[in-house]
Design an enzyme around this catalytic site. Structure first.
Site, PDB file in Angstrom:
ATOM      1  N   SER A  38      -2.644  28.079 133.301  1.00  0.00           N
ATOM      2  CA  SER A  38      -4.132  28.361 133.258  1.00  0.00           C
ATOM      3  C   SER A  38      -4.267  29.249 134.677  1.00  0.00           C
ATOM      4  O   SER A  38      -5.570  29.774 134.845  1.00  0.00           O
ATOM      5  CB  SER A  38      -4.973  27.411 133.035  1.00  0.00           C
ATOM      6  OG  SER A  38      -5.079  27.087 131.600  1.00  0.00           O
ATOM      7  N   LYS A  41      -5.730  32.556 135.054  1.00  0.00           N
ATOM      8  CA  LYS A  41      -7.020  32.843 134.529  1.00  0.00           C
ATOM      9  C   LYS A  41      -7.642  33.575 136.079  1.00  0.00           C
ATOM     10  O   LYS A  41      -8.746  34.186 136.064  1.00  0.00           O
ATOM     11  CB  LYS A  41      -7.723  31.790 134.004  1.00  0.00           C
ATOM     12  CG  LYS A  41      -7.362  31.607 132.609  1.00  0.00           C
ATOM     13  CD  LYS A  41      -8.169  30.408 131.954  1.00  0.00           C
ATOM     14  CE  LYS A  41      -7.564  30.073 130.436  1.00  0.00           C
ATOM     15  NZ  LYS A  41      -6.912  29.117 130.306  1.00  0.00           N
ATOM     16  N   SER A  93     -11.784  26.570 131.038  1.00  0.00           N
ATOM     17  CA  SER A  93     -10.172  27.188 130.772  1.00  0.00           C
ATOM     18  C   SER A  93      -9.908  27.431 129.550  1.00  0.00           C
ATOM     19  O   SER A  93      -9.201  27.502 128.847  1.00  0.00           O
ATOM     20  CB  SER A  93      -9.354  26.089 131.303  1.00  0.00           C
ATOM     21  OG  SER A  93      -7.864  26.628 131.287  1.00  0.00           O
TER      22      SER A  93
END
Length: 166
Positions: A38, A41, A93
């Site tokens: 993640s 991101k 997320s």
């Protein structure tokens, strides 16, 4: 610079830098290519902050619905602002939010991934390659702790990114 012999740390790879001076304060396998999950991101949000208006309305496309992993359960045709999707991306997320704003920003996930890799090259992230905007595992999707530090030290200077992550 402190190395792994001076600090007990369970992470496979890590780096600590002084954001003002960009000095490395600690590192452990900082140049090892690893899946980035993640943390992907960060670049997704940064590009959206740079290329889209946070007030723009996004109509959720079919391709962004039902993405595996973390999600805010977007529905096809639902209307949200870029800002709302950025909050979902960075605070929840949300993989579906990543796909939706990637498509909104570049027209397709594939085009957005090209922008991600271009940004990595511009920033000097020499050991990073993106395959998607959310970080789900894929062959060829990797980075290093050093490159992620480069990315974050740049991203935190973006006022919209800083507002959302602050």
């Amino acid at each position: 610079v402190t190395n792994e012999n001076n600090l007990a740390l369970s992470a496979k790879s890590a780096i600590l830098i002084d954001l003002d001076e960009k000095n490395v304060l600690y590192q452990k396998n900082a140049s090892e290519r690893l899946p980035m999950a993640s943390t992907t991101k960060i670049v997704t949000a940064l590009l959206v902050c740079e290329l889209s208006s946070i007030d723009a309305i996004v109509k959720i496309p079919r391709e962004a619905v039902g993405i595996e992993g973390s999600s805010i359960y977007l529905c096809e045709g639902e209307l949200l602002t870029v800002e709302e999707l950025l909050y979902a991306l960075l605070l929840e997320s949300a993989n579906d939010a990543a796909e939706a704003i990637a498509i909104h920003t570049a027209g397709s996930v594939e085009a957005f991934v090209c922008l991600m890799n271009d940004k990595a090259r511009i920033l000097g992230m020499t050991d990073t390659h993106f395959e998607n905007p959310h970080g789900l595992p894929m062959d060829g999707h990797y980075s290093t702790a050093r490159d992620m530090a480069i990315l974050f030290s740049y991203a935190i200077d973006n006022p919209v990114f800083a507002m959302i992550t602050g």
